[in-house]
Design a protein around this motif. Structure first.
Motif, PDB file in Angstrom:
ATOM      1  N   VAL A 177       0.871  -1.176   0.000  1.00  0.00           N
ATOM      2  CA  VAL A 177       0.000   0.000   0.000  1.00  0.00           C
ATOM      3  C   VAL A 177       0.905   1.223   0.000  1.00  0.00           C
ATOM      4  O   VAL A 177       1.778   1.360   0.865  1.00  0.00           O
ATOM      5  CB  VAL A 177      -0.934   0.014   1.223  1.00  0.00           C
ATOM      6  CG1 VAL A 177      -1.799   1.275   1.213  1.00  0.00           C
ATOM      7  CG2 VAL A 177      -1.814  -1.234   1.238  1.00  0.00           C
TER       8      VAL A 177
ATOM      9  N   LYS B 141      -0.386   7.894  -2.481  1.00  0.00           N
ATOM     10  CA  LYS B 141      -0.384   8.433  -3.843  1.00  0.00           C
ATOM     11  C   LYS B 141       0.623   9.563  -3.976  1.00  0.00           C
ATOM     12  O   LYS B 141       1.329   9.674  -4.977  1.00  0.00           O
ATOM     13  CB  LYS B 141      -1.787   8.940  -4.204  1.00  0.00           C
ATOM     14  CG  LYS B 141      -2.702   7.886  -4.786  1.00  0.00           C
ATOM     15  CD  LYS B 141      -3.977   8.522  -5.320  1.00  0.00           C
ATOM     16  CE  LYS B 141      -4.828   7.489  -6.032  1.00  0.00           C
ATOM     17  NZ  LYS B 141      -6.081   8.083  -6.575  1.00  0.00           N
TER      18      LYS B 141
ATOM     19  N   ARG C 130       4.464   8.275  -3.431  1.00  0.00           N
ATOM     20  CA  ARG C 130       4.610   6.835  -3.653  1.00  0.00           C
ATOM     21  C   ARG C 130       5.444   6.165  -2.560  1.00  0.00           C
ATOM     22  O   ARG C 130       6.187   5.214  -2.800  1.00  0.00           O
ATOM     23  CB  ARG C 130       5.254   6.567  -5.020  1.00  0.00           C
ATOM     24  CG  ARG C 130       4.528   7.164  -6.198  1.00  0.00           C
ATOM     25  CD  ARG C 130       3.259   6.447  -6.516  1.00  0.00           C
ATOM     26  NE  ARG C 130       3.495   5.089  -7.008  1.00  0.00           N
ATOM     27  CZ  ARG C 130       2.525   4.289  -7.453  1.00  0.00           C
ATOM     28  NH1 ARG C 130       1.264   4.715  -7.444  1.00  0.00           N
ATOM     29  NH2 ARG C 130       2.804   3.080  -7.892  1.00  0.00           N
TER      30      ARG C 130
ATOM     31  N   PHE D  58      -6.507   1.378   0.790  1.00  0.00           N
ATOM     32  CA  PHE D  58      -6.971   1.889  -0.506  1.00  0.00           C
ATOM     33  C   PHE D  58      -8.385   1.424  -0.837  1.00  0.00           C
ATOM     34  O   PHE D  58      -9.017   1.957  -1.749  1.00  0.00           O
ATOM     35  CB  PHE D  58      -5.980   1.604  -1.643  1.00  0.00           C
ATOM     36  CG  PHE D  58      -5.685   0.168  -1.963  1.00  0.00           C
ATOM     37  CD1 PHE D  58      -6.506  -0.562  -2.796  1.00  0.00           C
ATOM     38  CD2 PHE D  58      -4.544  -0.441  -1.469  1.00  0.00           C
ATOM     39  CE1 PHE D  58      -6.208  -1.873  -3.127  1.00  0.00           C
ATOM     40  CE2 PHE D  58      -4.233  -1.751  -1.796  1.00  0.00           C
ATOM     41  CZ  PHE D  58      -5.076  -2.471  -2.628  1.00  0.00           C
TER      42      PHE D  58
ATOM     43  N   PRO E 145      -9.329   5.515  -1.468  1.00  0.00           N
ATOM     44  CA  PRO E 145      -8.572   5.404  -2.721  1.00  0.00           C
ATOM     45  C   PRO E 145      -8.006   6.726  -3.216  1.00  0.00           C
ATOM     46  O   PRO E 145      -7.139   6.724  -4.095  1.00  0.00           O
ATOM     47  CB  PRO E 145      -9.616   4.852  -3.702  1.00  0.00           C
ATOM     48  CG  PRO E 145     -10.932   5.290  -3.146  1.00  0.00           C
ATOM     49  CD  PRO E 145     -10.769   5.255  -1.663  1.00  0.00           C
ATOM     50  N   ASP E 146      -8.472   7.842  -2.671  1.00  0.00           N
ATOM     51  CA  ASP E 146      -7.913   9.133  -3.062  1.00  0.00           C
ATOM     52  C   ASP E 146      -6.544   9.376  -2.430  1.00  0.00           C
ATOM     53  O   ASP E 146      -5.777  10.218  -2.902  1.00  0.00           O
ATOM     54  CB  ASP E 146      -8.862  10.270  -2.664  1.00  0.00           C
ATOM     55  CG  ASP E 146     -10.159  10.239  -3.447  1.00  0.00           C
ATOM     56  OD1 ASP E 146     -10.143   9.733  -4.590  1.00  0.00           O
ATOM     57  OD2 ASP E 146     -11.185  10.698  -2.914  1.00  0.00           O
TER      58      ASP E 146
ATOM     59  N   TYR F  15      -4.517   6.464  -1.062  1.00  0.00           N
ATOM     60  CA  TYR F  15      -3.656   5.289  -1.156  1.00  0.00           C
ATOM     61  C   TYR F  15      -3.901   4.523  -2.456  1.00  0.00           C
ATOM     62  O   TYR F  15      -5.009   4.530  -3.002  1.00  0.00           O
ATOM     63  CB  TYR F  15      -3.906   4.341   0.024  1.00  0.00           C
ATOM     64  CG  TYR F  15      -3.623   4.950   1.371  1.00  0.00           C
ATOM     65  CD1 TYR F  15      -2.329   5.006   1.880  1.00  0.00           C
ATOM     66  CD2 TYR F  15      -4.661   5.478   2.143  1.00  0.00           C
ATOM     67  CE1 TYR F  15      -2.072   5.565   3.122  1.00  0.00           C
ATOM     68  CE2 TYR F  15      -4.414   6.036   3.384  1.00  0.00           C
ATOM     69  CZ  TYR F  15      -3.119   6.078   3.867  1.00  0.00           C
ATOM     70  OH  TYR F  15      -2.868   6.633   5.096  1.00  0.00           O
ATOM     71  N   VAL F  16      -2.863   3.839  -2.917  1.00  0.00           N
ATOM     72  CA  VAL F  16      -2.962   2.939  -4.066  1.00  0.00           C
ATOM     73  C   VAL F  16      -2.261   1.632  -3.711  1.00  0.00           C
ATOM     74  O   VAL F  16      -1.474   1.566  -2.765  1.00  0.00           O
ATOM     75  CB  VAL F  16      -2.322   3.540  -5.337  1.00  0.00           C
ATOM     76  CG1 VAL F  16      -3.088   4.759  -5.800  1.00  0.00           C
ATOM     77  CG2 VAL F  16      -0.854   3.869  -5.095  1.00  0.00           C
ATOM     78  N   GLY F  17      -2.554   0.598  -4.490  1.00  0.00           N
ATOM     79  CA  GLY F  17      -1.924  -0.695  -4.274  1.00  0.00           C
ATOM     80  C   GLY F  17      -0.894  -1.010  -5.344  1.00  0.00           C
ATOM     81  O   GLY F  17      -1.002  -0.559  -6.491  1.00  0.00           O
ATOM     82  N   GLU F  18       0.104  -1.800  -4.960  1.00  0.00           N
ATOM     83  CA  GLU F  18       1.148  -2.225  -5.889  1.00  0.00           C
ATOM     84  C   GLU F  18       1.520  -3.666  -5.573  1.00  0.00           C
ATOM     85  O   GLU F  18       1.546  -4.070  -4.415  1.00  0.00           O
ATOM     86  CB  GLU F  18       2.381  -1.328  -5.748  1.00  0.00           C
ATOM     87  CG  GLU F  18       3.540  -1.718  -6.658  1.00  0.00           C
ATOM     88  CD  GLU F  18       4.783  -0.877  -6.402  1.00  0.00           C
ATOM     89  OE1 GLU F  18       5.126  -0.068  -7.283  1.00  0.00           O
ATOM     90  OE2 GLU F  18       5.403  -1.033  -5.329  1.00  0.00           O
TER      91      GLU F  18
ATOM     92  N   ALA G 248       0.509  -2.158 -10.906  1.00  0.00           N
ATOM     93  CA  ALA G 248      -0.623  -1.625 -10.148  1.00  0.00           C
ATOM     94  C   ALA G 248      -1.585  -2.735  -9.749  1.00  0.00           C
ATOM     95  O   ALA G 248      -1.687  -3.771 -10.413  1.00  0.00           O
ATOM     96  CB  ALA G 248      -1.352  -0.573 -10.972  1.00  0.00           C
TER      97      ALA G 248
ATOM     98  N   GLU H  55      -5.618  -3.613  -8.831  1.00  0.00           N
ATOM     99  CA  GLU H  55      -7.014  -3.180  -8.941  1.00  0.00           C
ATOM    100  C   GLU H  55      -7.856  -4.019  -7.984  1.00  0.00           C
ATOM    101  O   GLU H  55      -7.895  -5.247  -8.090  1.00  0.00           O
ATOM    102  CB  GLU H  55      -7.531  -3.359 -10.365  1.00  0.00           C
ATOM    103  CG  GLU H  55      -8.988  -2.931 -10.528  1.00  0.00           C
ATOM    104  CD  GLU H  55      -9.569  -3.283 -11.886  1.00  0.00           C
ATOM    105  OE1 GLU H  55     -10.698  -2.837 -12.178  1.00  0.00           O
ATOM    106  OE2 GLU H  55      -8.901  -4.016 -12.649  1.00  0.00           O
TER     107      GLU H  55
END
Length: 450
Positions: free
Chosen positions: A67, A70, A73, A100, A104-105, A107-110, A120, A122
């Motif tokens: 996690v 955004k 990073r 996320f 989601p605004d 944090y993002v997942g990887e 990325a 989803e």
């Protein structure tokens, strides 16, 4: 979003004789300490030959799930996951992706695989009740991890092998034994007598033949090598739901809310839907619930030289539903405190009992998850005894229709005795919270069963 609380009608509380309601709650006590595997540290022993062979075959389908903020990073948390079949779907824990999922605004997942490739993530589906999630990635599996219709049958003592990325140090495998199904959590989990370290949450635990037995999820803090897995059948169910959905939700908060509302209906019916057990505390009968999901503990300060005596009985669920690092919910707790004295006299004892009653915590107005407390106090009478009662409710800001209820009562029928009781119901609907309060206050009694 701040939620308003519907008014309490006098007709809803014929047995309570309460004229209003409130917004407030108190965190239910934890009877046992259990934390997510992402928070734990334990040394891993050297793998056996069987473990080495399994890791060699499975390593291409194990992923680290990260996690990231955004902005910049930078890494916020890490867990594990594994590719199912030859597709691009990955199973992991909900608590690994919760940041996320809910924000989601920010944090993002990887994903990162054992060769260092990354991409990325989803999010497709979550199951907060069993702590599972399915994500989609930009690479396919080799087919090692399968989720067939007929899952492997486990026998106690059978060896299992857990895979993941412990402590963000690198991918690894640990081994241990399957030791049955745990029923003390509200939803079944498998007991794995082996190490699950930080960062291994969401990774698979498999048999020697490679069949998925469960998903790494947590371990006990107060024991050695007592770890837990989500049974594979719950993961199987979530994958089937993903196969049927046209597209993933844009906002997962309504999905989480729906699942929590379903949970609280089952929880309230199971724990409060049948008559509570009555236990004697002095001349009083107090309601408790002893079950696989709820355990009771007692203690006392009784000594020859104490000016007053206090007996305590506490019953609490041994598990909660993880929503975020700041919110765990879906719990019921009961507490009774019986105070009495033969030496203080009525005035000094009244001061003692009043101080104990006022010492209760119902939350605050600065909580980002819940509205501030709004409480109603009333003197009431059930079938056998008069009571002072405070009922408090707090609404969840992000999950519409969910509330925390706290009911506090004190007996008022004896100048040198005080029974103080509390019911906490966290993450319940308004109707179920009121239902629980009525059941609890009606069950309190003096002089035997009412």
């Amino acid at each position: 979003m701040t939620m308003s609380l519907p008014p309490v009608l006098r007709s809803l509380l014929p047995s309570l004789l309460l004229a209003g309601c409130c917004l407030a709650a108190h965190a239910a006590p934890q009877a046992a300490a259990a934390k997510s595997a992402a928070e734990m540290v334990a040394p891993l022993p050297a793998p056996s030959t069987a473990a080495q062979k399994l890791y060699s075959s499975a390593k291409n389908d194990i992923l680290q799930v990260r996690v990231l903020l955004k902005s910049g990073r930078t890494q916020s948390s890490v867990g594990s996951g594994f590719l199912i079949g030859t597709g691009n779907l990955v199973l992991t824990n909900y608590h690994v992706v919760s940041q996320f999922a809910l924000d989601p605004d920010t944090y993002v997942g990887e994903w990162v695989d054992t060769s260092g490739r990354r991409g990325a993530v989803e999010l497709l589906a979550v199951d907060v009740l069993h702590d599972l999630a399915v994500v989609r990635v930009s690479r396919n599996g080799t087919g090692f991890f399968k989720m067939p219709d007929k899952l492997a049958v486990l026998t106690q003592g059978q060896y299992l092998y857990s895979l993941g990325n412990p402590l963000d140090l690198g991918f690894a495998i640990s081994e241990g034994a399957y030791n049955g199904v745990i029923t003390r959590s509200f939803y079944e989990q498998l007991m794995f007598t082996g190490p699950i370290n930080a960062g291994m949450s969401g990774g698979p635990s498999v048999t020697e033949s490679g069949d998925v037995a469960g998903v790494n999820v947590s371990k006990r803090l107060d024991g050695e090598l007592v770890s837990f897995l989500v049974p594979a059948r719950y993961a199987q169910d979530l994958l089937k739901r993903v196969a049927l959905q046209a597209k993933p939700p844009k906002d997962f908060k309504p999905v989480v809310t729906e699942q929590l509302l379903a949970h609280q209906n089952v929880m309230v019916e199971r724990l409060l839907g049948t008559p509570l057990t009555l236990k004697a505390m002095g001349p009083y009968q107090v309601p408790v619930r002893e079950s696989d999901q709820m355990r009771c503990w007692g203690r006392s300060n009784v000594k020859p030289d104490t000016p007053f005596m206090v007996d305590n009985t506490s019953c609490a669920m041994e598990s909660a539903i993880f929503i975020s690092s700041n919110l765990q919910t879906g719990q019921i707790a009961i507490r009774h405190e019986f105070l009495r004295s033969t030496t203080l006299g009525p005035v000094r004892f009244a001061e003692l009992a009043s101080a104990a009653f006022k010492n209760e915590d119902f939350g605050n107005y600065k909580d980002a998850q819940l509205t501030g407390p709004s409480c109603t106090e009333q003197f009431v009478k059930n079938k056998t005894m008069p009571l002072r009662a405070v009922l408090c409710v707090r609404a969840y800001r992000k999950f519409a229709g969910l509330y925390d209820f706290a009911l506090l009562t004190a007996s008022t029928d004896n100048a040198l005795m005080s029974l103080q009781s509390r019911l906490d119901a966290r993450g319940v609907s308004y109707d179920n919270g009121m239902r629980g309060a009525r059941i609890f206050i009606d069950a309190l009694a003096r002089g035997g069963k009412p």
